[in-house]
Scaffold this motif. Structure first.
Motif, mmCIF file in Angstrom:
data_model
loop_
_atom_site.group_PDB
_atom_site.id
_atom_site.type_symbol
_atom_site.label_atom_id
_atom_site.label_comp_id
_atom_site.label_asym_id
_atom_site.label_seq_id
_atom_site.Cartn_x
_atom_site.Cartn_y
_atom_site.Cartn_z
ATOM 1 N N ASP A 162 67.866 -57.365 61.573
ATOM 2 C CA ASP A 162 68.284 -57.136 60.185
ATOM 3 C C ASP A 162 69.701 -56.564 60.214
ATOM 4 N N ARG A 163 70.237 -56.260 59.048
ATOM 5 C CA ARG A 163 71.638 -55.840 58.965
ATOM 6 C C ARG A 163 71.903 -54.556 59.751
ATOM 7 N N ASP A 164 71.027 -53.568 59.635
ATOM 8 C CA ASP A 164 71.238 -52.304 60.337
ATOM 9 C C ASP A 164 71.170 -52.489 61.856
ATOM 10 N N GLN A 165 70.221 -53.282 62.310
ATOM 11 C CA GLN A 165 70.088 -53.518 63.745
ATOM 12 C C GLN A 165 71.306 -54.269 64.291
ATOM 13 N N LEU A 166 71.781 -55.229 63.514
ATOM 14 C CA LEU A 166 72.950 -55.987 63.949
ATOM 15 C C LEU A 166 74.164 -55.074 64.072
ATOM 16 N N SER A 167 74.354 -54.187 63.105
ATOM 17 C CA SER A 167 75.478 -53.241 63.150
ATOM 18 C C SER A 167 75.362 -52.329 64.366
ATOM 19 N N LEU A 168 74.130 -51.870 64.636
ATOM 20 C CA LEU A 168 73.906 -50.981 65.774
ATOM 21 C C LEU A 168 74.207 -51.705 67.088
ATOM 22 N N MET A 169 73.735 -52.935 67.197
ATOM 23 C CA MET A 169 73.989 -53.706 68.411
ATOM 24 C C MET A 169 75.482 -53.921 68.620
ATOM 25 N N GLN A 170 76.173 -54.260 67.548
ATOM 26 C CA GLN A 170 77.619 -54.480 67.652
ATOM 27 C C GLN A 170 78.345 -53.208 68.072
ATOM 28 N N GLU A 171 77.899 -52.083 67.539
ATOM 29 C CA GLU A 171 78.512 -50.793 67.909
ATOM 30 C C GLU A 171 78.306 -50.519 69.399
ATOM 31 N N PHE A 172 77.078 -50.731 69.878
ATOM 32 C CA PHE A 172 76.788 -50.523 71.295
ATOM 33 C C PHE A 172 77.613 -51.471 72.168
ATOM 34 N N ALA A 173 77.735 -52.712 71.721
ATOM 35 C CA ALA A 173 78.477 -53.702 72.505
ATOM 36 C C ALA A 173 79.956 -53.344 72.574
ATOM 37 N N LEU A 174 80.523 -52.882 71.470
ATOM 38 C CA LEU A 174 81.927 -52.459 71.471
ATOM 39 C C LEU A 174 82.134 -51.286 72.415
ATOM 40 N N ARG A 175 81.188 -50.354 72.378
ATOM 41 C CA ARG A 175 81.283 -49.187 73.258
ATOM 42 C C ARG A 175 81.183 -49.617 74.722
#
Length: 204
Positions: free
Chosen positions: A73-86
């Motif tokens: 969902d939208r929140d999970q996608l944002s979280l994954m993207q944040e982790f990937a950027l980090r």
């Protein structure tokens, strides 16, 4: 039946949440790249969410303490993207540190080999650092050394040829061939030897 209906309802909502994201093929590829970067293998970056990608998403959800169903969902996608950027930033920093260490080794090796100005030093450097900081310099210096060697060899060959011609004997031409069997005048020397041998036979 009610339990099944509720489960079907829940699955439909979960899938609808991902559909609402409007993920096109490129965004799906981006998610697969993020999963791989985070250590969850989607078995390819093709923009198709098949079983392997769903398992990768489920594994990521499990590690985050999220209900595992393989849909985002939208929140999970944002979280994954944040982790990937980090994680990407961490990998970039690790690569930068490795480059610094390798550059330090490169410079130290150069100081102990190539910078001393010998052909063997340059070649030792290139064996260890073929694409190193000073690789172009080392190759250029080797080329210059080889050119000087060729020039010196040519001068020696010219001198030896002049001597052979001045002597104009079978022995002098043979000495030239012994020293320069592949020299520019080698064929002429062989011809002269044959001529002198023929002349000697004619005189008998």
């Amino acid at each position: 039946r009610q339990l099944q209906a509720r489960a079907d309802d829940k699955n439909a909502r979960i899938q609808a949440a991902e559909q609402a994201l409007g993920l096109n093929r490129e965004r799906r590829r981006s998610i697969q790249r993020d999963l791989a970067l985070l250590g969850y293998d989607p078995r390819g970056v093709d923009g198709v969410f098949g079983p392997a990608t769903r398992r990768a998403i489920s594994a990521w959800q499990s590690d985050q303490g999220i209900e595992t169903h393989g849909y985002l969902d939208r929140d999970q996608l944002s979280l994954m993207q944040e982790f990937a950027l980090r994680r990407a930033a961490e990998l970039e920093e690790e690569a930068r540190r490795r480059r610094e260490i390798e550059d330090a080794r490169d410079r130290a090796f150069w100081q102990n080999s190539g910078s001393r100005g010998t052909e063997e030093g340059y070649r030792r450097y290139l064996r260890s650092f073929p694409d190193g900081i000073y690789s172009d310099v080392a190759r250029s210096e080797i080329a210059a050394i080889e050119e000087d060697r060729r020039a010196e060899l040519n001068a020696q060959e010219r001198s030896a040829w002049d001597f052979a011609q001045n002597e104009n004997t079978i022995e002098s031409y043979q000495r030239f061939l012994d020293e320069f069997p592949q020299g520019e005048s080698a064929d002429v020397a062989r011809v002269r030897i044959d001529e002198l041998n023929q002349h000697a036979r004619d005189q008998e």
